[in-house]
Enzyme design. Structure first.
Site, PDB file in Angstrom:
ATOM      1  N   CYS A  44      -0.015   3.960   2.536  1.00  0.00           N
ATOM      2  CA  CYS A  44       0.359   3.519   3.891  1.00  0.00           C
ATOM      3  C   CYS A  44       1.816   3.892   4.171  1.00  0.00           C
ATOM      4  O   CYS A  44       2.151   4.335   5.270  1.00  0.00           O
ATOM      5  CB  CYS A  44       0.197   2.011   4.039  1.00  0.00           C
ATOM      6  SG  CYS A  44      -1.494   1.424   3.838  1.00  0.00           S
ATOM      7  N   CYS A  90       0.832  -1.203   0.000  1.00  0.00           N
ATOM      8  CA  CYS A  90       0.000   0.000   0.000  1.00  0.00           C
ATOM      9  C   CYS A  90       0.872   1.261   0.000  1.00  0.00           C
ATOM     10  O   CYS A  90       1.498   1.588   1.008  1.00  0.00           O
ATOM     11  CB  CYS A  90      -0.912  -0.043   1.230  1.00  0.00           C
ATOM     12  SG  CYS A  90      -1.761   1.490   1.597  1.00  0.00           S
TER      13      CYS A  90
END
Length: 107
Positions: free
Chosen positions: A34, A31
């Site tokens: 993230c 991600c």
């Protein structure tokens, strides 16, 4: 000071039984957003270590907790206080926006 890692095995001790608020960063290796928000959370943790604890939970390695807390998109952050979810923040945000979202816990 980097955020501590928590897992299904340590979640209860790290988060639910913690003294004071704990922000759980639900994330995954793949991600991109993230990875963008991680250093921001590390900064907030370093500046507010006495007020809030920040831990990271990899949703790929701990799918049971991701399901339990209804994590459908990441990054997702939940602040736990007294073992309950006090607030939820979805998506990567700049530091100032995250600090506003966390203002009640950083005061």
């Amino acid at each position: 000071m980097a955020a501590q890692v928590t897992t299904s095995a340590t979640f209860e001790e790290d988060v639910l039984k913690a003294d004071g608020p704990v922000l759980v960063d639900f994330w995954a290796e793949w991600c991109g957003p993230c990875r963008m928000v991680a250093p921001v959370l590390d900064q907030i943790q370093a500046e507010n270590a006495d007020k809030i604890k920040i831990v990271k939970l990899n949703v790929d390695e701990n799918p049971d907790l991701a399901m339990k807390y209804q994590i459908t998109s990441i990054p997702a952050m939940k602040v736990f206080s007294g073992g309950e979810v006090a607030t939820t923040i979805i998506g990567a945000k700049p530091k100032q926006a995250l600090e506003q979202d966390l203002a009640e816990f950083l005061a």
